[in-house]
Design a protein around this motif. Structure first.
Motif, PDB file in Angstrom:
ATOM      1  N   LYS A  11      -7.765  -7.547  -5.027  1.00 56.11           N
ATOM      2  CA  LYS A  11      -8.281  -7.303  -3.678  1.00 56.11           C
ATOM      3  C   LYS A  11      -7.990  -5.868  -3.252  1.00 56.11           C
ATOM      4  CE  LYS A  11      -7.947  -9.153   1.054  1.00 56.11           C
ATOM      5  NZ  LYS A  11      -9.379  -9.520   1.173  1.00 56.11           N
ATOM      6  N   GLY A  12      -9.029  -5.146  -2.830  1.00 55.03           N
ATOM      7  CA  GLY A  12      -8.872  -3.777  -2.345  1.00 55.03           C
ATOM      8  C   GLY A  12      -9.023  -2.707  -3.401  1.00 55.03           C
ATOM      9  N   ARG A  32     -11.018 -11.249  -7.252  1.00 53.33           N
ATOM     10  CA  ARG A  32      -9.980 -11.303  -6.224  1.00 53.33           C
ATOM     11  C   ARG A  32      -9.050 -12.505  -6.391  1.00 53.33           C
ATOM     12  NH1 ARG A  32     -14.234  -8.720  -2.026  1.00 53.33           N
ATOM     13  NH2 ARG A  32     -15.585  -9.956  -3.361  1.00 53.33           N
ATOM     14  N   MET A  35      -3.678  -9.768  -5.767  1.00 55.33           N
ATOM     15  CA  MET A  35      -3.602  -9.082  -4.484  1.00 55.33           C
ATOM     16  C   MET A  35      -2.257  -8.372  -4.375  1.00 55.33           C
ATOM     17  SD  MET A  35      -3.903 -10.986  -0.772  1.00 55.33           S
ATOM     18  CE  MET A  35      -2.282 -11.778  -0.876  1.00 55.33           C
ATOM     19  N   CYS A  45      -4.814  -3.719   1.821  1.00 53.72           N
ATOM     20  CA  CYS A  45      -6.185  -3.382   1.459  1.00 53.72           C
ATOM     21  C   CYS A  45      -6.494  -1.984   1.954  1.00 53.72           C
ATOM     22  CB  CYS A  45      -7.169  -4.402   2.025  1.00 53.72           C
ATOM     23  SG  CYS A  45      -7.328  -4.307   3.810  1.00 53.72           S
ATOM     24  N   GLN A  46      -7.723  -1.559   1.779  1.00 50.67           N
ATOM     25  CA  GLN A  46      -8.104  -0.193   2.119  1.00 50.67           C
ATOM     26  C   GLN A  46      -8.072   0.094   3.615  1.00 50.67           C
ATOM     27  OE1 GLN A  46     -11.567   1.437   0.082  1.00 50.67           O
ATOM     28  NE2 GLN A  46     -11.373  -0.128  -1.493  1.00 50.67           N
ATOM     29  N   ASP A 141     -11.840 -11.776   1.844  1.00 56.33           N
ATOM     30  CA  ASP A 141     -11.511 -11.846   3.265  1.00 56.33           C
ATOM     31  C   ASP A 141     -11.770 -13.227   3.853  1.00 56.33           C
ATOM     32  OD1 ASP A 141     -10.511  -9.336   3.490  1.00 56.33           O
ATOM     33  OD2 ASP A 141     -12.192  -8.483   4.597  1.00 56.33           O
TER      34      ASP A 141
END
Length: 279
Positions: A11-12, A32, A35, A45-46, A141
């Motif tokens: 994730k991210g 994903r 994480m 995350c970003q 998400d």
């Protein structure tokens, strides 16, 4: 027509284009299922740490390889993750397993604070928001699939008055389609083929992540402003549609086609919470 397919192993982190997608009950396989989280257990995350987008991740078999921005790589497998902990993904409290200390120490040096890699537990799965769908989901998400339309991106770029063209990478879709009028996805209810059926459940509202230029940590705030000119839901800009998989037989492959079923009103797939009936 399916013109692009993507998975995001962590994730991210940056995504990987693929020629085909296979699915399990949690969504696209290898998407994903890993994480990063901070010391409080909150996902990274970003939005908070744009640096994470400079990391690359790939999966071969069960083994995850992470490549840092400086090119150094480390590997880990789910069998290496034995410590059970809890993580926070938005409002969801999720059961996860912690990667070994050596991996976490290596990642932490890049973020200048402790971060922890965790893997998804299929024995204690996370669920989507029940107001929209009854489905299982990994660390995405909210929903296992994000579908975007090439023609909508082209229309968005035409509106940007000479600004740099935006790539689809910025919006992090799993499935990219082409062959429909721009912004027509707001009417989609269902996408079907002989082998797959996707149920559209909710427009994808966008946040500051889409302002980040892929491959950098630079932000362009005009992206959200330009999105607001087109599709808005609950006062937030929209690009793409969240979906769940209602049917799957084999792989979804580049070049596959869907029949599209549409509603008469925009965002017809969204559940009206005041009546608990489909809009």
């Amino acid at each position: 027509m399916v013109s692009g397919l993507w998975v995001y192993p962590v994730k991210g982190m940056s995504g990987n284009p693929v020629a085909s997608l296979r699915f399990d009950e949690f969504g696209p396989i290898d998407d994903r299922r890993w994480m990063l989280m901070d010391e409080q257990g909150r996902f990274i995350c970003q939005r908070r740490f744009p640096l994470i987008g400079l990391f690359k991740a790939s999966v071969l078999g069960q083994r995850l390889t992470i490549t840092a921005p400086d090119g150094e790589t480390k590997n880990v497998s789910p069998v290496d993750c034995v410590t059970a902990v809890r993580a926070q993904v938005w409002s969801d409290d999720v059961a996860v397993r912690l990667a070994p200390d050596a991996m976490n120490q290596w990642l932490s040096q890049y973020f200048s604070q402790p971060v922890y890699l965790v893997c998804y537990r299929t024995d204690l799965p996370r669920s989507t928001h029940p107001d929209y769908a009854q489905a299982k989901v990994g660390f995405a998400d909210g929903f296992p699939l994000l579908v975007c339309l090439e023609e909508s991106l082209a229309a968005l770029n035409q509106q940007r008055d000479g600004s740099n063209a935006l790539s689809m990478l910025r919006f992090r879709p799993n499935i990219v389609l082409s062959g429909a009028p721009a912004w027509q996805e707001q009417y989609w209810l269902k996408l079907t083929s002989d082998t797959h059926q996707l149920t559209i459940v909710k427009p994808c509202t966008r946040c500051a992540v889409v302002t980040i230029e892929p491959g950098t940590t630079e932000r362009d705030p005009s992206v959200l402003r330009d999105l607001m000119r087109n599709l808005v839901w609950q006062k937030q800009p929209v690009f793409g549609q969240n979906a769940v998989l209602a049917k799957t037989e084999g792989a979804l492959v580049l070049g596959d086609s869907f029949d599209v079923f549409e509603g008469e009103e925009p965002f017809a797939a969204v559940i009206d919470r005041t009546t608990s009936q489909p809009a």
